[in-house]
Design a protein around this motif. Structure first.
Motif, PDB file in Angstrom:
ATOM      1  N   ALA A 300       0.827  -1.212   0.000  1.00 13.68           N
ATOM      2  CA  ALA A 300       0.000   0.000   0.000  1.00 13.68           C
ATOM      3  C   ALA A 300       0.858   1.257   0.000  1.00 13.68           C
ATOM      4  O   ALA A 300       0.565   2.234  -0.698  1.00 13.68           O
ATOM      5  N   LEU A 301       1.939   1.240   0.776  1.00 13.96           N
ATOM      6  CA  LEU A 301       2.813   2.419   0.838  1.00 13.96           C
ATOM      7  C   LEU A 301       3.501   2.668  -0.501  1.00 13.96           C
ATOM      8  O   LEU A 301       3.635   3.818  -0.936  1.00 13.96           O
ATOM      9  N   ALA A 302       3.925   1.598  -1.171  1.00 11.38           N
ATOM     10  CA  ALA A 302       4.582   1.758  -2.476  1.00 11.38           C
ATOM     11  C   ALA A 302       3.593   2.289  -3.511  1.00 11.38           C
ATOM     12  O   ALA A 302       3.937   3.157  -4.330  1.00 11.38           O
ATOM     13  N   ALA A 303       2.357   1.777  -3.484  1.00  9.16           N
ATOM     14  CA  ALA A 303       1.343   2.281  -4.419  1.00  9.16           C
ATOM     15  C   ALA A 303       1.040   3.746  -4.157  1.00  9.16           C
ATOM     16  O   ALA A 303       0.932   4.556  -5.085  1.00  9.16           O
ATOM     17  N   LEU A 304       0.935   4.082  -2.871  1.00  8.23           N
ATOM     18  CA  LEU A 304       0.661   5.477  -2.506  1.00  8.23           C
ATOM     19  C   LEU A 304       1.803   6.389  -2.931  1.00  8.23           C
ATOM     20  O   LEU A 304       1.576   7.538  -3.344  1.00  8.23           O
ATOM     21  N   ALA A 305       3.021   5.888  -2.858  1.00 12.75           N
ATOM     22  CA  ALA A 305       4.180   6.691  -3.246  1.00 12.75           C
ATOM     23  C   ALA A 305       4.096   7.098  -4.718  1.00 12.75           C
ATOM     24  O   ALA A 305       4.468   8.215  -5.096  1.00 12.75           O
TER      25      ALA A 305
END
Length: 444
Positions: A300-305
């Motif tokens: 999720a954090l990578a997608a949000l980045a």
């Protein structure tokens, strides 16, 4: 009374054929203008529920190769899928899918690979004019509205900027010609089938992957995947889910690496199509199927980045979507009747992925308590995604390409078909693809 094990899938297939027949028959029978193409299109040539037009072709350059690949290649893969080494299955499946897609497109000659991306509403013409990427992101939202000066063409306006940037990249690599870009898109789109097979194996259902392989490879959807950017989006989505599935079975740094890669691909998918946040349902299905939630946070954090990175660069997804929605309702969507398209969309979906998939879906629904849990979860998430997309009314018509990213996850339901039906079902898939390509000008 004991029910025949074939009754349910046959009933599902019959219901699908009835829906398709009604979707084709209702508009002309009741003189109902549903605007399958555009307000300026000739109504006698449009064939709702598809965006295409009636244009039979007796024989084209790709007709014979398509038939040979569909019949002989399909028969070989159907018989050998259970025994081939998995790596060989992936390579053979990809080669067959690519040959199948290119042959079907070439039924129309090289125009079948070039005409779509070369049209005025697509990405390439704009991509050839793009200068600085930073400036493009800064002005992107301003050019979405229909009443804005120099508003974007239909597909550029209707998608976040990564879709356009992909074609900008092709132009700068010297692959920005209509034909070259069409070949590149087709080559990448056909990696969808191997990606789905990798995901299924990583979730512990390699037997399902092998049974589903012929249906994923010889899907009628390749008629619309070839040169359609949505086919490219579907490949990105499929590899995102495959990487997430691999993350679920990995440990330590390998898990983190697969999770981050999955997240980057999910973020890329969202920045290519406004409809692909619905992939979240399939992502949750993958995690639930693997019974592993550890990859969730890094993914999720990578997608949000990715999404935040575009916002920092000048394009905020959450600011663009309302503007796009206004353009959508200012245009042809306002005159396309939901009373037809809410169910006509489903008919177009069945044509694109093949009506025999409905037989598999009926079988999964009826036997969900005894089938492999990952299969049921993935198919269920794909069905839910389609239902939500349809209810949003942001996909009235053209779903034969728009919903391509969700079709392979519905197609895997064919793995649940009784053995006696699978050969016939695969033949039905091949026949559907050939008929659609030979009889229609599909526009994609």
């Amino acid at each position: 009374m004991r029910h025949s094990p074939l009754r349910i899938p046959i009933a599902g297939f019959a219901a699908a054929l009835l829906l398709v027949l009604l979707a084709f028959a209702v508009p002309p029978l009741f003189d109902w203008q549903v605007w399958a193409r555009s307000a300026s299109s000739l109504p006698d040539r449009a064939i709702p529920p598809l965006h295409g037009m009636w244009e039979p072709k007796l024989l084209g350059p790709g007709t014979v190769p398509a038939l040979l690949i569909g019949v002989l290649g399909g028969r070989w893969l159907w018989r050998r899928a259970d025994e081939l080494p998995f790596g060989v299955l992936l390579l053979a499946g990809y080669a067959l899918c690519l040959g199948w897609a290119l042959s079907l497109a070439l039924v129309d000659g090289t125009d079948g690979l070039s005409r779509v991306l070369g049209s005025s509403g697509e990405y390439l013409r704009t991509a050839r004019e793009v200068g600085g990427i930073g400036h493009l992101l800064d002005i992107y939202i301003d050019h979405i509205p229909l009443d804005s000066p120099d508003n974007w063409p239909t597909h550029v306006a209707g998608h976040p900027p990564l879709a356009l940037l992909f074609f900008v990249g092709l132009v700068r690599l010297g692959l920005g010609g209509d034909l070259a870009a069409g070949v590149v898109v087709t080559v990448l789109a056909c990696t969808t089938a191997p990606a789905v097979l990798v995901a299924l194996r990583a979730l512990g259902i390699e037997d399902v992957a092998r049974r589903a392989a012929p249906f994923l490879v010889l899907t009628p959807a390749v008629v619309f995947m070839a040169v359609s950017a949505d086919g490219l989006f579907g490949a990105v989505a499929a590899w995102a889910l495959a990487c997430l599935a691999l993350a679920c079975r990995a440990h330590g740094r390998r898990r983190l690496a697969w999770s981050v890669l999955a997240g980057l691909l999910f973020g890329a998918a969202v920045m290519m199509s406004y409809g692909l946040p619905l992939l979240g349902l399939l992502a949750l299905a993958v995690l639930a199927a693997a019974r592993s939630w550890k990859p969730l946070v890094p993914t999720a954090l990578a997608a949000l980045a990715v999404v935040v990175g575009f916002a920092v660069g000048g394009f905020a997804w959450w600011e663009a979507y309302p503007v796009l929605s206004r353009r959508y309702w200012d245009g042809i969507a306002s005159i396309r009747p939901a009373s037809y398209w809410m169910w006509g969309n489903l008919a177009a979906l069945l044509i694109s992925m093949g009506p025999v998939v409905a037989a598999g879906l009926a079988e999964v629904g009826a036997r969900r308590r005894v089938l492999e849990r990952p299969l049921v979860l993935l198919v269920g998430a794909a069905v839910a995604s389609i239902v939500l997309a349809d209810l949003s009314r942001m996909s009235k018509a053209e779903v034969e390409r728009i919903w391509l990213p969700f079709m392979p996850w519905l197609t895997i339901a064919c793995a649940a078909l009784p053995p006696r039906l699978r050969g016939w079902a695969l033949a039905g898939q091949v026949l559907t693809a050939v008929l659609v390509q030979q009889l229609l000008y599909t526009s994609w």
